[in-house]
Structures are given as structure tokens and as C-alpha cells.
Design an enzyme around this catalytic site. Sequence first.
Site, PDB file in Angstrom:
ATOM      1  N   ASP A  67       0.622  -1.325  -0.004  1.00  0.00           N
ATOM      2  CA  ASP A  67      -0.012  -0.041   0.062  1.00  0.00           C
ATOM      3  C   ASP A  67       0.666   1.241   0.089  1.00  0.00           C
ATOM      4  O   ASP A  67       2.164   1.199   0.036  1.00  0.00           O
ATOM      5  CB  ASP A  67      -0.990  -0.142   1.130  1.00  0.00           C
ATOM      6  CG  ASP A  67      -0.265  -0.613   2.590  1.00  0.00           C
ATOM      7  OD1 ASP A  67       0.896  -0.272   2.683  1.00  0.00           O
ATOM      8  OD2 ASP A  67      -1.015  -1.049   3.183  1.00  0.00           O
ATOM      9  N   ASN A 136      -7.424  -3.064  14.170  1.00  0.00           N
ATOM     10  CA  ASN A 136      -8.767  -3.318  13.812  1.00  0.00           C
ATOM     11  C   ASN A 136      -9.142  -4.791  12.739  1.00  0.00           C
ATOM     12  O   ASN A 136      -9.899  -4.886  12.413  1.00  0.00           O
ATOM     13  CB  ASN A 136      -9.476  -2.263  13.162  1.00  0.00           C
ATOM     14  CG  ASN A 136      -8.813  -1.681  11.928  1.00  0.00           C
ATOM     15  OD1 ASN A 136      -7.938  -2.568  11.474  1.00  0.00           O
ATOM     16  ND2 ASN A 136      -9.107  -0.569  11.350  1.00  0.00           N
ATOM     17  N   HIS A 138      -7.045  -5.116  10.026  1.00  0.00           N
ATOM     18  CA  HIS A 138      -6.628  -4.994   8.610  1.00  0.00           C
ATOM     19  C   HIS A 138      -5.602  -5.538   8.441  1.00  0.00           C
ATOM     20  O   HIS A 138      -4.476  -5.714   9.040  1.00  0.00           O
ATOM     21  CB  HIS A 138      -6.609  -3.253   8.464  1.00  0.00           C
ATOM     22  CG  HIS A 138      -5.451  -2.490   8.832  1.00  0.00           C
ATOM     23  ND1 HIS A 138      -5.744  -1.066   9.011  1.00  0.00           N
ATOM     24  CD2 HIS A 138      -4.144  -2.700   8.739  1.00  0.00           C
ATOM     25  CE1 HIS A 138      -4.464  -0.875   9.438  1.00  0.00           C
ATOM     26  NE2 HIS A 138      -3.769  -1.692   9.260  1.00  0.00           N
ATOM     27  N   GLU A 143      -9.441  -2.112   5.330  1.00  0.00           N
ATOM     28  CA  GLU A 143     -10.243  -1.898   6.757  1.00  0.00           C
ATOM     29  C   GLU A 143     -11.485  -2.838   6.746  1.00  0.00           C
ATOM     30  O   GLU A 143     -11.773  -3.335   5.875  1.00  0.00           O
ATOM     31  CB  GLU A 143     -10.489  -0.441   6.775  1.00  0.00           C
ATOM     32  CG  GLU A 143      -9.450   0.690   6.733  1.00  0.00           C
ATOM     33  CD  GLU A 143      -8.624   0.653   7.893  1.00  0.00           C
ATOM     34  OE1 GLU A 143      -8.306  -0.314   8.510  1.00  0.00           O
ATOM     35  OE2 GLU A 143      -8.256   1.930   8.356  1.00  0.00           O
TER      36      GLU A 143
HETATM   37  C1  GLP Z   1      -0.339  -0.071   8.602  1.00  0.00           C
HETATM   38  C2  GLP Z   1       0.113  -0.813   7.135  1.00  0.00           C
HETATM   39  C3  GLP Z   1      -0.249  -2.170   7.522  1.00  0.00           C
HETATM   40  C4  GLP Z   1       0.513  -2.862   8.746  1.00  0.00           C
HETATM   41  C5  GLP Z   1      -0.259  -2.140   9.982  1.00  0.00           C
HETATM   42  C6  GLP Z   1       0.428  -2.546  11.380  1.00  0.00           C
HETATM   43  O1  GLP Z   1      -1.398   0.539   8.551  1.00  0.00           O
HETATM   44  N1  GLP Z   1      -0.699  -0.259   6.277  1.00  0.00           N
HETATM   45  O2  GLP Z   1       0.328  -3.141   6.380  1.00  0.00           O
HETATM   46  O3  GLP Z   1       0.352  -3.967   8.843  1.00  0.00           O
HETATM   47  O4  GLP Z   1      -0.275  -0.886   9.741  1.00  0.00           O
HETATM   48  O5  GLP Z   1       1.418  -1.530  11.756  1.00  0.00           O
HETATM   49  P1  GLP Z   1       2.304  -1.807  12.787  1.00  0.00           P
HETATM   50  O6  GLP Z   1       3.167  -2.911  12.797  1.00  0.00           O
HETATM   51  O7  GLP Z   1       2.910  -0.373  13.065  1.00  0.00           O
HETATM   52  O8  GLP Z   1       1.411  -2.037  14.044  1.00  0.00           O
END
Ligand code: GLP
Length: 253
Positions: A67, A136, A138, A143
Amino acid sequence: MKILILEDAAAAAERAAEIIAAQVTAKPGSVLGLATGGTMEAVYERLIALHRAGSASFAGASSFNLDEYVGLAGDHPCSYRRYMAEKLFDQIDIAPGAAHLPMGEAADPEAEAARYEAAIVAAGDIDLQLLGLGLNGHIGFNEPTSSLTSITRLKTLERSTREANSRYFPDGDEPPRLAITMGIGTIMRAREVLLVATGAAKARAVAQVIEGPVSARWPGSVLQMHRHATLVLDRAAASELELIDYYLDVHPE
Ligand code: GLP
């Protein structure tokens, strides 16, 4: 699903890095799917260490990130392209031009999403897709209520996601409201998926994803339908799993 519960976050990152290194060693031309976020920083540190030790080469590999924020140019300090350059690409031997992310600054983001999906298909889809997990549930930026068969497209981010990611945006700047993300269907076409989740804050999402119903409410739960999904957790992230003793029994290491 193969559920590996490691002692702590460092051990989980090490294990994930070893799985990625094994992938590019077994298939040097691998198409990798890559992720961003705090969890991945430790994974990439370990992967760089394996590369420096001669245990992982990316010279023949290519990659597609999950993304990118809409509106951020690739050289914006908070873009995922910049994150990937700093935390991985500039420190390994992946060929320039072989590491792909959606272009957040594209004039027509919807057309860019379609182009990105087509590029993944043209590459023969992803061999190993690395995933983090949002609070959440995702995966990528899919989402809650994302279609479980979606392809790369624009998504509006939830408030909790923007708050969680605001730590990367200095000076009170807020993350953009929109992102281009691979779809859940795109992710599910990957031949293998590797999800990494660490820390107590992820425990609820982890329990929903592994032991809850398959539901767009917790998008990661779709991995229950994937034939080759490995979930690497630390003890804290695994703490709300009802069947934890079973998972530890199957993979005691
Ligand atoms: C972001 C990314 C995701 C990632 C998630 C978890 O929103 N777009 O691909 O898996 O957050 O992030 P973190 O490892 O900082 O908790």
C-alpha cells in the site's frame, strides 16, 4: 494456518526474516509482497543482517508493497516508498526498478490502482506475501468491511488506523485519509502468506483473525481460507488465543 508462537518480538522478527531468506534462497527470482509498519522494522533489520551474513540475496527478486498513501510523493518523508528505501531497499541488493509500490502522487489514483493490480498479475502474482496486522484486523489497508475478494483500489482509512500511524507524521501532521492498497483478493492469490503480529495491543485482533469467524469485520480472518498461511506471533500477541496450548504443542519451538 501454521501458528508459530515465539517468546518475544525479537524472536518473532528473527523467525519471519528466516522464512523470507529461505524463500529467496529456494527461488532467487521470487516475487515478494512487502509490508510497512512498526512490526516490520524489526523484521527488516534481521533480514538485512542475514543479507550481510551472506544468507539472503535479493539480486534476482522483485517486490510489490501492499500500500501507499494517496497524495504523498515517493520522496515525501512519510511515504511508504521512503520507509522501504530507508529500512530495507537501500541496504540489500534488490535491483533498482525491481521494487514496486503504488504511486501515491498519481494524478488519477484509481487508474494507478488498476495499473498496480495489472503489474502484479503480469509478474505472475506474489510468491510470498508479508503482512502486518492492524489493531482493527486490517491487512494492507483493507479496513473492516473490505470485500474479501477485492483487488487493488482506494480505501478510506479508519480513525484508529490514522491515529496509530500518526506517530510517523511529525509536527502534528495527520496521515492522509485515503490509501491505495492491494485488495484482499490480491493478497489471497499469493502462493504463501506470512503474517507477523507482536505486542499485547494486537492480542484481540489476533484472536479474532485466528479463532473468530471469517468476516469482513476482521479482514485478516480471511487467511483461514488460505492454503499456505503462516502466522508468527510473540507471547503477548498470542495471549488471548483460546487454543494456545494446542498451537504450542504442534510447533513447540
Ligand atoms: C499499517 C500498514 C499495514 C500494517 C499495519 C500494522 O497501517 N498499512 O500494512 O500491517 O499498519 O502496523 P504496525 O506494525 O505499526 O502495528
